[in-house]
Design a protein around this motif. Structure first.
Motif, PDB file in Angstrom:
ATOM      1  N   CYS A 171      17.472  16.475   1.956  1.00  0.00           N
ATOM      2  CA  CYS A 171      18.884  16.832   1.995  1.00  0.00           C
ATOM      3  C   CYS A 171      19.285  17.522   0.700  1.00  0.00           C
ATOM      4  N   ALA A 197      22.333  18.042  -0.168  1.00  0.00           N
ATOM      5  CA  ALA A 197      23.587  17.466  -0.655  1.00  0.00           C
ATOM      6  C   ALA A 197      23.354  16.198  -1.468  1.00  0.00           C
ATOM      7  N   CYS A 198      22.582  15.276  -0.939  1.00  0.00           N
ATOM      8  CA  CYS A 198      22.411  13.992  -1.630  1.00  0.00           C
ATOM      9  C   CYS A 198      20.991  13.769  -2.118  1.00  0.00           C
ATOM     10  N   CYS A 223      21.659  14.796   7.751  1.00  0.00           N
ATOM     11  CA  CYS A 223      21.132  13.822   6.794  1.00  0.00           C
ATOM     12  C   CYS A 223      21.601  12.433   7.176  1.00  0.00           C
ATOM     13  N   CYS A 257      23.880  10.832   4.004  1.00  0.00           N
ATOM     14  CA  CYS A 257      25.234  11.277   3.676  1.00  0.00           C
ATOM     15  C   CYS A 257      25.964  11.815   4.894  1.00  0.00           C
TER      16      CYS A 257
HETATM   17 ZN   LIG Z   1      22.234  13.826   2.435  1.00  0.00          ZN
END
Ligand SMILES: [Zn+2]
Length: 145
Positions: A123, A125-126, A101, A104
């Protein structure tokens, strides 16, 4: 007929060289540091790439014509860039650039499932969502591998 095909190819090669010259000059003028995706060994074999003196030799041995043109053009562009601005070109290993990503990456998150399909990167995660090629290109620009 043979003559026509040969002429057509010669013209394509001229256009191709012209593109490589113009593009490498423009990049060299505009950027202090140029990071490029280092193509996998398989696509950069000697048969498809790439001396300035003998561009295109044996290219037809490659399976896909479009792919070999792409590989050849890319290889030649990188070679010319390195000749024009030695020391200012960095080849970046693209192994993780599609999975990392861009937003992040600072946390080092590398998620193998972030590509929803060929075109979209999302992504987990973010939540960043982007065109997959754009995400990979940003990683290359940052020098991430
Ligand atoms: Zn990310």
């Amino acid at each position: 007929m043979r003559g026509q095909i040969a002429r057509l190819k010669a013209r394509q090669v001229d256009r191709h060289k012209d593109w490589v010259e113009k593009t490498s000059t423009a990049l060299a003028r505009r950027y202090d540091l140029i990071r490029v995706e280092a193509l996998p060994i398989g696509t950069m074999t000697r048969s498809a790439c790439c001396t300035v003196e003998e561009p295109g030799r044996k290219v037809r041995q490659k399976a896909g014509l479009n792919r070999s043109i792409l590989a050849h053009g890319w290889g030649l562009l990188v070679v010319r860039l390195e000749q024009k601005v030695p020391g200012r070109v960095e080849r970046i290993n693209p192994a993780w650039t599609s999975q990392t990503c861009n937003t992040c990456n600072i946390c080092g998150i590398r998620d193998g499932e972030v590509r929803e399909n060929q075109a979209v990167f999302r992504c987990r995660a973010c939540g960043q969502q982007a065109n997959a090629d754009v995400n990979a290109a940003r990683n290359i620009a940052l020098g991430h591998q």
